[in-house]
Design a protein around this motif. Structure first.
Motif, short mmCIF file in Angstrom:
data_model
loop_
_atom_site.label_atom_id
_atom_site.label_comp_id
_atom_site.label_asym_id
_atom_site.label_seq_id
_atom_site.Cartn_x
_atom_site.Cartn_y
_atom_site.Cartn_z
N GLU A 209 29.69 -84.54 23.49
CA GLU A 209 30.53 -84.45 24.70
C GLU A 209 30.98 -83.01 24.95
N MET A 210 31.38 -82.36 23.88
CA MET A 210 31.83 -80.97 23.99
C MET A 210 30.69 -80.10 24.50
N LEU A 211 29.51 -80.30 23.93
CA LEU A 211 28.33 -79.51 24.32
C LEU A 211 28.03 -79.69 25.81
N GLU A 212 28.03 -80.94 26.27
CA GLU A 212 27.69 -81.21 27.67
C GLU A 212 28.75 -80.59 28.60
N ARG A 213 30.01 -80.74 28.20
CA ARG A 213 31.08 -80.21 29.05
C ARG A 213 30.96 -78.69 29.18
N MET A 214 30.73 -78.05 28.04
CA MET A 214 30.65 -76.59 28.05
C MET A 214 29.41 -76.11 28.78
N LYS A 215 28.31 -76.82 28.59
CA LYS A 215 27.07 -76.45 29.27
C LYS A 215 27.27 -76.49 30.78
N GLY A 216 27.94 -77.57 31.22
CA GLY A 216 28.19 -77.74 32.64
C GLY A 216 29.01 -76.57 33.18
N GLU A 217 30.04 -76.24 32.44
CA GLU A 217 30.97 -75.22 32.91
C GLU A 217 30.41 -73.80 32.84
N TYR A 218 29.58 -73.56 31.81
CA TYR A 218 29.13 -72.19 31.58
C TYR A 218 27.63 -72.04 31.78
N SER A 219 27.02 -72.90 32.60
CA SER A 219 25.56 -72.88 32.73
C SER A 219 25.04 -71.52 33.20
N ARG A 220 25.82 -70.82 33.99
CA ARG A 220 25.32 -69.53 34.51
C ARG A 220 25.75 -68.35 33.63
N ARG A 221 26.43 -68.65 32.52
CA ARG A 221 26.97 -67.55 31.69
C ARG A 221 26.32 -67.55 30.31
N ARG A 222 26.51 -66.44 29.58
CA ARG A 222 26.13 -66.37 28.17
C ARG A 222 27.44 -66.46 27.38
N LEU A 223 27.51 -67.43 26.49
CA LEU A 223 28.75 -67.63 25.74
C LEU A 223 28.75 -66.91 24.40
N LEU A 224 29.84 -66.19 24.14
CA LEU A 224 30.07 -65.62 22.81
C LEU A 224 31.26 -66.37 22.24
N LEU A 225 31.23 -66.62 20.93
CA LEU A 225 32.28 -67.48 20.37
C LEU A 225 32.88 -66.88 19.09
N GLY A 226 34.20 -66.95 19.01
CA GLY A 226 34.90 -66.61 17.78
C GLY A 226 35.83 -67.76 17.41
N VAL A 227 35.83 -68.16 16.14
CA VAL A 227 36.70 -69.28 15.70
C VAL A 227 37.33 -68.89 14.37
N GLU A 228 38.63 -68.86 14.32
CA GLU A 228 39.30 -68.65 13.02
C GLU A 228 40.77 -68.98 13.07
N ARG A 229 41.40 -68.88 11.90
CA ARG A 229 42.85 -68.88 11.87
C ARG A 229 43.26 -67.51 12.38
N LEU A 230 44.40 -67.46 13.06
CA LEU A 230 44.89 -66.16 13.55
C LEU A 230 45.40 -65.38 12.33
N ASP A 231 44.57 -64.46 11.85
CA ASP A 231 44.93 -63.72 10.64
C ASP A 231 44.41 -62.29 10.77
#
Ligand code: ADQ
Length: 460
Positions: free
Chosen positions: A246-268
């Motif tokens: 579900e997350m993949l489909e939602r993000m694909k829909g929203e960002y189909s024309r963009r290139r996504l860069l991702l960062g995930v962490e604890r704020l440290d």
């Protein structure tokens, strides 16, 4: 077969679905032959007595989960003060952020002593004891002082710094001497073992009996790298689960024309977030073809907010994101999406999979599991690219990632550009190799090799 006793600052119920790979892996080891998982309950008792805390016990199958409360004074000196105000920054090479308040060490020792005292009655003579992380370095010494003769291992989840940095801690000699009360000390990477070896040679006149055996303070300790991994199969399965899809489909829909860069962490501050944002800004400035396209989603979950250094970082990040969005954003495009929250573990793989590039650029990190999770979640036919700091423990293994120096803003921006433009066959080649590596040394391998090594060591 021996039972296992695990001691860590926090205890996770391995039966709960939200538990991460480490909790599940330790839970598996515990339930294989029964055992005890012991640690702090997470409860802070206002006005309680220092060195005292109520113990809570619950049974999860053949595993006893046993936790102890801390009074406010113990929590502030043991957890906030010594563990996260001294050991965490210094072990991540940040002497500038350490608070060497002389009052903290008393609480750190007192809580370790109290935990040892509360644990002792639960330990049987044949049990194998496995202590985790920097909060509990003196645990074996405390247990030994109470007559414990069991095999005891320790695993440090964060880096061990070089001897001269370690020596800035007023109690450095005591800390390292405490490690000699263990039979086995496990580190994340070869460079940590090398720092240990140099420290004990230079500061404690240790004799190296073999590659992994050191004798000092009248005891012999075995020290070795056991790079922690993830449960690759479990993570790959989550990737195909309902929430992740579900997350993949939602993000694909929203960002189909963009290139996504991702960062995930604890704020440290060890995770290099301001440096990453500056590199992203440089990318937009230097390679304008990314304007209205490259979008950075930065997820940074709240962490240790009671400490001033962490609230300062939050403000710095918010201001950097604001200025990048202000300078480069358009009515229909915001370059940075910054989210100060946790993402549910089941949805995380969907986010990893939609990203063209993962930015895992800590200034220093023991290992970094996000890098490994990103690899496990990719579609092998069209994988994203991992941009990884050379200062993460994971860089010793993940050689096919694009390795960067996060302090070098221009160099990191260039590597991100390279990642965004990498041809499919090269992405596939790198991903295949990286996947092999994280499979060969997954979390089950880590647990088994540590415990096998510990059970083969002849107690001193
Ligand atoms: P951490 O510093 O917490 O761990 P890391 O190894 O990346 O760092 O593990 C973080 C875990 O939390 C990952 O499983 C990740 O998915 C999850 N996580 C992080 N931010 C999240 C968010 N915003 N939402 C949801 N999930 C999030 C310490 C050491 C590391 C070492 C590990 C394990 O600092 O170097 O790799 O222990 O030994």
């Amino acid at each position: 077969m021996s039972r296992l006793v695990v001691i860590s600052n926090r205890v996770a119920d391995p039966r709960k679905t939200a538990a991460g790979g480490l909790a599940v892996a330790l839970g598996d080891a515990l339930s294989a032959n029964g055992g005890v998982w012991f640690g702090w309950s997470g409860t802070i008792v206002e006005g309680g007595t220092p060195g005292e805390g109520e113990v809570h016990t619950q049974q999860a199958g053949n595993v006893t989960l046993s936790t102890v409360d801390l009074c406010r004074e113990d929590h502030d000196s043991y957890y906030l003060g010594y563990s996260n105000g001294v050991l965490w920054p210094v072990f991540h090479y940040r002497l500038d952020l350490a608070d060497f308040d002389a009052g903290f060490i008393g609480g750190y020792r007192r809580v370790n002593q109290m935990m040892a005292r509360k644990l002792m009655p639960l330990v049987k003579p044949d049990d194998i004891i496995w202590v985790h992380d920097y909060h509990l370095i003196p645990m074996a010494a405390e247990l030994r002082a109470m007559g414990c003769r069991n095999r005891i291992g320790f695993f440090l989840h964060i880096p061990l710094p070089p001897p001269l940095i370690l020596a800035a801690i007023p109690q450095h000699e005591w800390l390292i001497r405490s490690l000699f009360a263990y039979d086995l000390v496990g580190f994340q990477s070869e460079s940590d073992v090398e720092h240990f070896s140099r420290y004990v040679g230079q500061e404690a006149g240790a004799e190296a009996m073999s590659k992994h055996q050191f004798r000092a303070f009248g005891r012999t300790v075995h020290a070795q790298a056991f790079p922690i991994g993830i449960d690759v199969d479990e993570f790959a399965a989550l990737t195909h689960g309902k929430e992740a899809r579900e997350m993949l489909e939602r993000m694909k829909g929203e960002y189909s024309r963009r290139r996504l860069l991702l960062g995930v962490e604890r704020l440290d501050y060890s995770k290099g977030l301001p440096q990453r944002l500056r590199a992203f800004r440089k990318l937009l400035q230097k390679y304008p073809e990314n304007l209205k396209s490259a979008t950075l989603i930065q997820i940074a979950s709240p962490s240790r907010e009671a400490l001033d250094t962490y609230s300062g970082l939050l403000q710095e990040l918010e201001s950097l994101c604001g200025s990048i969005n202000g300078d480069y954003g358009e009515l229909d495009w915001m370059p940075v999406r910054y989210i100060h929250r946790n993402v549910a573990r089941k949805r995380l793989p969907g986010l990893y999979r939609v990203a063209a590039v993962a930015l895992v650029t800590p200034l220093r990190d023991g290992m970094n599991l996000v890098a490994k999770e990103f690899i496990a979640a990719q579609d092998p036919a069209d994988p994203g690219v991992l941009v990884l700091s050379r200062f993460a423990g994971a860089a010793e293994q993940l050689k096919e990632a694009l390795l960067v120096n996060p302090y070098d803003t221009d160099g990191t921006a260039e590597s991100i550009q390279l990642a965004l433009q990498m041809p499919l066959h090269e992405r596939q080649r790198r991903h295949q190799k990286l996947l092999e590596r994280i499979r060969a040394q997954d979390v089950h391998w880590w647990r088994k090799s540590f415990l096998d090594t510990l059970s083969q060591i002849e107690p001193d």
